[in-house]
Write a protein that holds these residues in place. Structure first.
Motif, PDB file in Angstrom:
ATOM      1  N   THR A   1      -0.679  -2.314   2.023  1.00 51.20           N
ATOM      2  CA  THR A   1      -0.421  -1.498   0.830  1.00 51.20           C
ATOM      3  C   THR A   1      -1.684  -1.398  -0.033  1.00 51.20           C
ATOM      4  O   THR A   1      -1.614  -1.273  -1.247  1.00 51.20           O
ATOM      5  N   GLU A   2      -2.826  -1.474   0.639  1.00 50.34           N
ATOM      6  CA  GLU A   2      -4.098  -1.242  -0.049  1.00 50.34           C
ATOM      7  C   GLU A   2      -5.131  -0.843   0.984  1.00 50.34           C
ATOM      8  O   GLU A   2      -4.957  -1.104   2.176  1.00 50.34           O
ATOM      9  N   MET A   3      -6.177  -0.177   0.541  1.00 45.43           N
ATOM     10  CA  MET A   3      -7.253   0.185   1.462  1.00 45.43           C
ATOM     11  C   MET A   3      -8.546   0.375   0.678  1.00 45.43           C
ATOM     12  O   MET A   3      -8.534   0.931  -0.420  1.00 45.43           O
ATOM     13  N   LYS A   4      -9.640  -0.153   1.271  1.00 43.40           N
ATOM     14  CA  LYS A   4     -10.960   0.010   0.672  1.00 43.40           C
ATOM     15  C   LYS A   4     -11.771   0.894   1.607  1.00 43.40           C
ATOM     16  O   LYS A   4     -11.965   0.551   2.778  1.00 43.40           O
ATOM     17  N   LEU A   5     -12.224   2.020   1.117  1.00 43.51           N
ATOM     18  CA  LEU A   5     -12.922   2.988   1.968  1.00 43.51           C
ATOM     19  C   LEU A   5     -14.393   3.113   1.565  1.00 43.51           C
ATOM     20  O   LEU A   5     -14.701   3.103   0.371  1.00 43.51           O
ATOM     21  N   PRO A   6     -15.280   3.252   2.554  1.00 43.70           N
ATOM     22  CA  PRO A   6     -16.702   3.370   2.225  1.00 43.70           C
ATOM     23  C   PRO A   6     -17.097   4.794   1.821  1.00 43.70           C
ATOM     24  O   PRO A   6     -18.097   5.338   2.297  1.00 43.70           O
ATOM     25  N   TYR A   7     -16.296   5.396   1.000  1.00 42.79           N
ATOM     26  CA  TYR A   7     -16.575   6.751   0.490  1.00 42.79           C
ATOM     27  C   TYR A   7     -16.469   6.730  -1.039  1.00 42.79           C
ATOM     28  O   TYR A   7     -15.538   6.125  -1.584  1.00 42.79           O
ATOM     29  N   SER A   8     -17.370   7.410  -1.694  1.00 40.99           N
ATOM     30  CA  SER A   8     -17.410   7.368  -3.159  1.00 40.99           C
ATOM     31  C   SER A   8     -16.343   8.259  -3.783  1.00 40.99           C
ATOM     32  O   SER A   8     -16.218   9.427  -3.405  1.00 40.99           O
ATOM     33  N   LYS A   9     -15.610   7.714  -4.735  1.00 43.57           N
ATOM     34  CA  LYS A   9     -14.576   8.481  -5.448  1.00 43.57           C
ATOM     35  C   LYS A   9     -15.171   9.618  -6.276  1.00 43.57           C
ATOM     36  O   LYS A   9     -14.476  10.506  -6.731  1.00 43.57           O
ATOM     37  N   ASP A  10     -16.511   9.557  -6.469  1.00 50.93           N
ATOM     38  CA  ASP A  10     -17.178  10.665  -7.180  1.00 50.93           C
ATOM     39  C   ASP A  10     -17.125  11.956  -6.361  1.00 50.93           C
ATOM     40  O   ASP A  10     -17.131  13.052  -6.922  1.00 50.93           O
ATOM     41  N   ASN A  11     -17.120  11.812  -5.036  1.00 50.55           N
ATOM     42  CA  ASN A  11     -17.349  12.976  -4.168  1.00 50.55           C
ATOM     43  C   ASN A  11     -16.129  13.463  -3.408  1.00 50.55           C
ATOM     44  O   ASN A  11     -16.202  14.470  -2.712  1.00 50.55           O
ATOM     45  N   TYR A  12     -15.020  12.738  -3.515  1.00 52.32           N
ATOM     46  CA  TYR A  12     -13.828  13.092  -2.737  1.00 52.32           C
ATOM     47  C   TYR A  12     -12.565  12.948  -3.581  1.00 52.32           C
ATOM     48  O   TYR A  12     -12.523  12.186  -4.540  1.00 52.32           O
ATOM     49  N   PHE A  13     -11.542  13.674  -3.158  1.00 57.77           N
ATOM     50  CA  PHE A  13     -10.186  13.443  -3.677  1.00 57.77           C
ATOM     51  C   PHE A  13      -9.445  12.572  -2.669  1.00 57.77           C
ATOM     52  O   PHE A  13      -9.680  12.671  -1.457  1.00 57.77           O
ATOM     53  N   PHE A  14      -8.529  11.740  -3.190  1.00 61.54           N
ATOM     54  CA  PHE A  14      -7.734  10.867  -2.325  1.00 61.54           C
ATOM     55  C   PHE A  14      -6.254  11.021  -2.662  1.00 61.54           C
ATOM     56  O   PHE A  14      -5.898  11.395  -3.784  1.00 61.54           O
ATOM     57  N   ALA A  15      -5.404  10.705  -1.691  1.00 60.23           N
ATOM     58  CA  ALA A  15      -3.961  10.656  -1.923  1.00 60.23           C
ATOM     59  C   ALA A  15      -3.353   9.724  -0.885  1.00 60.23           C
ATOM     60  O   ALA A  15      -3.998   9.399   0.118  1.00 60.23           O
ATOM     61  N   VAL A  16      -2.124   9.272  -1.141  1.00 61.99           N
ATOM     62  CA  VAL A  16      -1.453   8.354  -0.214  1.00 61.99           C
ATOM     63  C   VAL A  16      -0.074   8.910   0.140  1.00 61.99           C
ATOM     64  O   VAL A  16       0.619   9.459  -0.722  1.00 61.99           O
ATOM     65  N   GLN A  17       0.270   8.791   1.424  1.00 60.90           N
ATOM     66  CA  GLN A  17       1.588   9.207   1.916  1.00 60.90           C
ATOM     67  C   GLN A  17       2.280   8.026   2.592  1.00 60.90           C
ATOM     68  O   GLN A  17       1.615   7.218   3.254  1.00 60.90           O
ATOM     69  N   SER A  18       3.601   7.935   2.487  1.00 69.85           N
ATOM     70  CA  SER A  18       4.364   6.983   3.296  1.00 69.85           C
ATOM     71  C   SER A  18       4.628   7.626   4.641  1.00 69.85           C
ATOM     72  O   SER A  18       4.811   8.837   4.714  1.00 69.85           O
ATOM     73  N   ALA A  19       4.689   6.805   5.702  1.00 67.56           N
ATOM     74  CA  ALA A  19       4.962   7.365   7.035  1.00 67.56           C
ATOM     75  C   ALA A  19       6.071   6.583   7.729  1.00 67.56           C
ATOM     76  O   ALA A  19       6.175   5.361   7.587  1.00 67.56           O
ATOM     77  N   SER A  20       6.906   7.295   8.454  1.00 66.77           N
ATOM     78  CA  SER A  20       8.027   6.680   9.179  1.00 66.77           C
ATOM     79  C   SER A  20       7.551   6.208  10.551  1.00 66.77           C
ATOM     80  O   SER A  20       6.402   6.421  10.940  1.00 66.77           O
ATOM     81  N   GLU A  21       8.472   5.598  11.290  1.00 65.42           N
ATOM     82  CA  GLU A  21       8.174   5.109  12.633  1.00 65.42           C
ATOM     83  C   GLU A  21       7.721   6.233  13.570  1.00 65.42           C
ATOM     84  O   GLU A  21       6.898   6.034  14.443  1.00 65.42           O
TER      85      GLU A  21
END
Ligand SMILES: [Zn+2]
Length: 465
Positions: free
Chosen positions: A431-451
């Motif tokens: 329920t967390e993730m650290k990405l090597p991409y700068s938040k200055d340059n990208y938009f992010f979003a999170v989705q739940s996924a089923s089986e």
């Protein structure tokens, strides 16, 4: 292990062995790539797509046209003519599908008495929306997904309730799509609820859609998405004579009526003008539609509707729901809101002969897969946040499990600020993730996924300080 044993038997030279291993690696990788494109599709939804039938759609439109006129002001007493007979026929279709649904699909004509309004209603009428509800299997899951079309139609004069108006495309096509989605989907079960509706009174001023949207707001229905289908079965334009049955438009507003005050300030601060709920829904319809339906491209148009025109999604939009309009790529105005006639060798009128049923099949399937993927997905993740405690070039996101639905994992979506669509999709069961991409340059979003990989609508992270 098997490979090594087999090649040891042949006792090949190490260099040849290396080549063989490289070759095998290519085959395995190639298969993985191929397998990936198949795994991406939930096989149950894939099966539903195959059931969507151009013949069914054609038979619905033929029947709808045969009611002569479906003008909202037309007769409600004749057995085979007018809006009254048409809505009873739709109700009967829904009830026919209900038999195969083990009681999960129920249908009603939801009516309201409408008084003359000095505009497009000049006598007291009983306005009726035909609504079929496919109840979700999870009693704790209150989410509702809506697909709509309008049953009514018009001639050149919207007040003419007597003479013939075929309305094959506007909006026989959208109504047929709704009926076909109900036919196919009612055989399957989904955790969340799906509502199939053909409204009346669209041409008279979006009356049926206002009736339904206002009721949904007042009764606090948990509507997550509305797909409004209006004019979606013809493949060519008047005047410019373009022919195209491989693209469909989805119209969405950028900002919602709810985006005021502090919310609006936040949108300005973070540059989220292109991430409103309707826009996210349009993006979702594009991704999922193109994932499951072949030979069709979903083209997003960044406005609520066509230039200065309106439709049944607008009452939902005005009540704060995420709603989009799905419409063919090119409109033919010789066939829209026109009395049937020949003039200067041009055939006018909204006749069934101008429908491309294969195109309509694909456009119906776009609706079906979007609804199915949404209704099979868990609810959206809760408390999605982005960490900003210290300046760094990582992007750290965290979230909590959704309120309902079975979650297998989560997708973290990423796109450049100028990209219309999500470009990268990371998967995790945490329920967390650290990405090597700068938040200055990208938009992010999170989705739940089923089986089975069905993803929820995306949630844009809030700032965690
Ligand atoms: Zn229409």
């Amino acid at each position: 292990m098997m490979d090594i044993q087999v090649f040891d038997i042949f006792k090949l030279h190490p260099l040849i062995m290396k080549k063989i291993y490289l070759f095998l690696a290519f085959i395995v990788l190639g298969n993985l790539v191929f397998a990936q494109s198949i795994i991406d599709r939930d096989q149950a939804i894939n099966g539903m797509v195959k059931e969507v039938s151009a013949d069914s759609l054609q038979s619905y439109i033929k029947t709808l046209v045969a009611f002569g006129t479906r003008n909202t002001l037309s007769t409600q007493k004749a057995p085979n003519r007018g809006i009254g007979a048409a809505r009873i026929w739709v109700l009967n279709k829904f009830n026919e599908f209900a038999k195969a649904s083990n009681g999960r699909l129920t249908a009603i004509i939801d009516t309201i008495t409408y008084q003359p309004d000095g505009k497009r209603v000049d006598s007291t009428i009983l306005l009726g929306n035909v609504i079929a509800t496919l109840k979700g299997t999870d009693p704790n899951d209150h989410r509702i997904f809506v697909v709509s079309g309008h049953l009514d139609n018009m001639r050149t004069n919207v007040m003419n309730r007597v003479d013939d108006a075929p309305g094959a495309n506007d909006d026989g096509s959208g109504s047929a799509a709704v009926i076909e989605c109900a036919r196919v989907m009612s055989k399957y079960s989904f955790p969340a609820t799906i509502v199939f509706v053909t409204v009346s009174g669209e041409e008279q001023g979006l009356l049926g859609a206002y009736f339904l949207a206002n009721k949904a707001k007042k009764e606090k229905w948990a509507i997550q998405a509305v797909l409004n289908n209006d004019i979606m079965g013809s493949n060519n334009s008047s005047e410019t004579k373009i022919i195209d049955n491989t693209r469909i438009r989805v119209f969405s507003e950028g900002l919602s009526v709810l985006d005021t005050g502090k919310i609006a300030t936040n949108i300005r601060n973070l540059g989220l003008e292109n991430d409103g709920r309707a826009r996210q829904l349009a993006r979702y319809v594009k991704e999922i539609g193109e994932r499951y339906v072949d030979n069709i491209e979903v083209v997003m148009v960044y406005r609520n509707d066509r230039f200065l025109r309106g439709g049944d999604h607008s009452p939902f939009v005005q009540n704060g729901f995420a709603a989009v309009r799905i419409t063919e790529m090119n409109e033919n105005y010789y066939h829209q809101h026109q009395d049937v006639r020949m003039e200067n060798n041009i055939q006018y009128g909204d006749l069934a002969e101008f429908i491309d049923y294969e195109y309509l099949r694909k456009n119906t399937a776009i609706n079906l897969v979007s609804l199915a993927n949404l209704a099979k997905a868990p609810a959206v993740p809760e408390e999605v946040t982005i960490q900003v405690k210290k300046l760094d070039n990582f992007t750290s996101l965290s979230w909590k499990a959704p309120l309902y639905g079975k979650v297998k994992g989560y997708y973290i979506l990423m796109r450049e600020t100028t990209s219309p669509v999500w470009q990268k999709k990371f998967y995790t069961t945490a329920t967390e993730m650290k990405l090597p991409y700068s938040k200055d340059n990208y938009f992010f979003a999170v989705q739940s996924a089923s089986e089975t990989g069905n993803e929820s609508l995306p949630v844009i992270p809030a700032v965690a300080r």
